[in-house]
Design a protein around this motif. Structure first.
Motif, mmCIF file in Angstrom:
data_model
loop_
_atom_site.group_PDB
_atom_site.id
_atom_site.type_symbol
_atom_site.label_atom_id
_atom_site.label_comp_id
_atom_site.label_asym_id
_atom_site.label_seq_id
_atom_site.Cartn_x
_atom_site.Cartn_y
_atom_site.Cartn_z
ATOM 1 N N ASP A 230 19.733 -0.665 39.299
ATOM 2 C CA ASP A 230 20.213 -0.729 37.923
ATOM 3 C C ASP A 230 20.937 0.580 37.610
ATOM 4 O O ASP A 230 20.354 1.666 37.712
ATOM 5 N N ARG A 231 22.198 0.490 37.242
ATOM 6 C CA ARG A 231 23.000 1.697 37.026
ATOM 7 C C ARG A 231 22.498 2.527 35.849
ATOM 8 O O ARG A 231 22.664 3.754 35.830
ATOM 9 N N GLU A 232 21.909 1.894 34.874
ATOM 10 C CA GLU A 232 21.451 2.625 33.690
ATOM 11 C C GLU A 232 20.079 3.252 33.906
ATOM 12 O O GLU A 232 19.862 4.425 33.614
ATOM 13 N N THR A 233 19.138 2.462 34.422
ATOM 14 C CA THR A 233 17.765 2.959 34.573
ATOM 15 C C THR A 233 17.444 3.405 35.991
ATOM 16 O O THR A 233 16.377 3.982 36.231
#
Length: 707
Positions: A230-233
């Motif tokens: 996951d790029r955000e988390t």
């Protein structure tokens, strides 16, 4: 340790001493299960216990409470057994053997050894009686207890749950011999933590303690497992068929099982090793579980445990297909095997010959020159193949044979038409290689999935390691098969059936699964050796696979697949002789029966030839003439034919027929024969005799005998 979720079971060594334990100890054992020898209630036991208590409290007045347990009863029965054994020996003056150990001996050594000791031991072992504790009997030196009581420690004492014996099993009734004994009347158990819910015997992970689940990193076949970040988390996102099956199984369990996915990767994101190394991480306790397309293998099960399989098992081979068989100019011969073609042709000729035998003497269509008759036989029978025969049957036997034969031809033509239609309309996928033995003979290159155990399996099947080429995804498989072994590719792909089905689903018309399937156990989830989660997860997997959930997961990741394996195996095999053996037997028996009955009737009608005084060769010749002679089955009346033996002027003998019923007598003592007219040498009027079976050249014959 005594809270909810735990189970404690104590043996009779502790259970028998509960009555003598301090009350504080008993209170700390709430919910514990125990077993103890069961002593049946009897008046004798009750009286003994009352007597024992009275004597005990008289002697030990400072003790407030005391109970006689099973050990005391066993002690009493043991003394009774010893006394009984001594009485059985009837020893008046026991003798002791002194030991000569020198002067420096202790008092015990001076006692000596009883000479009756072995006899006393044997007598005790043979002693058997009904004591206070039950039946007293020593087996292998051990006192046997036939019934055990199961108790539950509650409060300051114990509560009876049920009874057990080796012969009758578990029951809530102490009388195990009665038919009413059943497990349904067992007492309720109060477990540690004052709960009636049966504990699982181990503690499930708390919410803050999650299972570390290792997942493989793959370049291809993402249908089974795919790992992304996951790029955000920066959390690990695992998807795929195997992941969804695991999630569905965990969701169906009765308790929560927190987990997190951890990819098996290096710092650069590449895979940290093959599947064997991934499985070994569970043994090293770096992962609690491994979820993915991991094959269940015997060598891996030596240090880890697997759940039940989640996929179809087996290893197979996929090869390119040949050119369509429909382009073959001789495809019309393929519906029947060579054996069946030859058998059918032979039966056509055989049936034609049978019809000719039955119709030759009475049917003009089956008469004429020999060449014409042979042509009639072939034309008539082979025309039945298309039901174009026009010859009329006169004999009932011939009609019977034709009915059976037309039925056989109908079945043959229908089957031939259906098989040929299938060959011409159904797509035929003929493999270039039939099995692994062809690969070993040709020495072609074989592909497999990189990192798979199939590399070792292929070598064990006889394929040299230099002929094995690894590939990582479906597209690489397709490219290698398209090139072929001669152009830098491979002639076949060998790997597990789930992977092969993905390949065939995408390139259904180009490849085919062939050869025998080499058995494997399929894909499973990996757990540490002896993990209590394995049976629960396995049961949950079975619940998922038997329901609609598994079908939904399959459709999501593999779509509504059409089985190319089934399409490839729908090739119409040639019909063999075995499929029609019964029909040919029926036709042959019917034909043989008709001919046999016809011959019997023919011999009966011409029995005068058989009983005549002519030689065997003359009789056979006469029979042949009678068979070849045209008969009028519609004429009224019949002629009785007598036969005589005649000798011609050149010395040859012939069997001559004479009509007694309607033909005028020939008074001449010598006659000359010319065609069908008999001339008397005395000048009598010529008489036409159509009964004459033979036609000799003109000459004078002398009649030697008349029947």
């Amino acid at each position: 340790m005594m809270s909810k979720g735990y189970v404690w079971i104590i043996t009779d060594g502790l259970t028998d001493l509960l009555s003598s334990m301090n009350s504080s100890i008993v209170e700390s054992m709430q919910g514990v299960l125990g077993i103890k020898a069961h002593v049946p209630r009897s008046e004798k036991v009750d009286n003994f216990k009352r007597s024992w208590k009275r004597n005990f409290f008289q002697k030990y007045s400072d003790i407030d409470e005391a109970e006689l347990n099973i050990i005391g009863l066993w002690a009493y029965d043991s003394i009774w057994a010893l006394a009984t054994a001594v009485e059985r020996l009837n020893t008046v003056s026991p003798r002791y053997k002194k030991l000569d150990n020198g002067t420096n001996t202790t008092d015990l050594e001076n006692l000596g050894i009883s000479e009756n000791g072995p006899k006393l031991r044997d007598s005790i072992l043979l002693t058997k009686f009904q004591g206070l504790s039950g039946e007293f009997w020593l087996k292998d030196g051990q006192l046997q207890s036939w019934t055990f009581k199961i108790i539950n420690i509650i409060g300051k004492g114990e509560r009876e749950i049920g009874f057990w014996s080796p012969t009758h099993g578990l029951s809530g009734n102490s009388d195990l011999t009665t038919k009413t004994s059943s497990q349904t009347n067992l007492g309720a158990i109060i477990w540690p933590g004052e709960t009636t819910v049966v504990p699982k015997g181990w503690e499930t992970p708390a919410s803050e303690k999650k299972l570390k689940i290792g997942v493989p990193i793959k370049d291809g076949f993402s249908n089974f497992v795919k790992v992304e970040k996951d790029r955000e988390t920066n959390a690990t996102l695992a998807t795929g068929f195997c992941i969804d099956v695991f999630k569905a199984a965990v969701d169906s369990m009765k308790y929560a099982l927190p987990y997190e996915f951890v990819p098996f990767e290096k710092a650069d994101g590449e895979s940290a090793g093959d599947y064997n190394e991934l499985v070994y991480q569970v043994y090293l306790q770096k992962y609690d579980v491994v979820v993915g397309d991991v094959t269940i293998l015997a060598n891996r099960s030596n240090y880890v445990d697997f759940t039940v399989p989640i996929t179809e098992s087996g290893v197979s081979i996929v090869v390119p297909v040949k050119e369509d068989v429909r382009k073959n100019a001789w495809i019309f011969l393929k519906p029947l095997t060579m054996e069946l073609w030859l058998t059918t042709g032979a039966f056509f000729i055989y049936t034609g010959f049978v019809i000719w035998v039955l119709e030759h003497g009475i049917n003009k269509d089956f008469r004429g020159k020999p060449s014409q008759q042979v042509g009639t036989i072939f034309y008539f029978t082979f025309s039945t193949f298309v039901f174009a025969h026009k010859e009329r049957m006169i004999s009932n036997f011939a009609r019977f044979v034709m009915i059976i034969w037309v039925f056989v031809v109908l079945i043959l033509t229908s089957s031939y038409t259906a098989s040929l239609t299938s060959l011409l309309t159904v797509q035929q996928l003929q493999p270039t290689i039939k099995d692994i033995s062809d690969l070993k003979k040709t020495g072609d290159y074989v592909g497999y999935l990189s990192g798979s155990f199939v590399y070792e399996l292929a070598q064990s099947l006889g394929i040299h390691s230099s002929k094995l080429r690894p590939y990582r995804n479906v597209e690489a498989f397709h490219e290698a098969l398209s090139k072929g072994s001669q152009d830098g590719g491979v002639s076949a792909i060998i790997d597990e059936i789930p992977y092969m089905k993905v390949l065939l689903a995408k390139y259904c018309t180009k490849y085919k699964m062939v050869g025998p399937t080499h058995r494997t156990a399929g894909f499973g989830f990996v757990f540490p050796k002896g993990s209590p989660l394995v049976p629960d997860i396995s049961r949950a997997i079975l619940n998922v696979t038997e329901g609609d959930k598994m079908e939904a997961i399959n459709r999501e990741w593999f779509g509504q697949q059409v089985s190319c394996q089934e399409q490839g195996t729908t090739t119409s095999e040639s019909l063999s002789f075995d499929s029609f053996k019964g029909l040919f037997i029926i036709s042959r028996v019917a034909s043989a029966t008709a001919v046999l009955v016809s011959i019997i009737i023919f011999l009966y009608e011409h029995r005068n030839i058989i009983t005549s005084e002519c030689s065997v060769s003359q009789k056979i010749s006469a029979m042949a003439v009678q068979f070849d002679k045209e008969k009028d089955i519609f004429s009224k009346g019949s002629k009785k034919i007598d036969f005589l033996c005649a000798r011609t002027t050149d010395g040859r003998e012939s069997c001559v027929a004479e009509c007694n019923a309607s033909t005028p007598q020939i008074p001449a003592s010598s006659v000359s024969v010319h065609e069908d007219t008999v001339y008397s040498t005395e000048g009598s009027i010529p008489s036409t005799n159509h009964c004459t079976p033979i036609q000799d050249p003109p000459g004078v014959i002398e009649i030697t005998s008349v029947n």
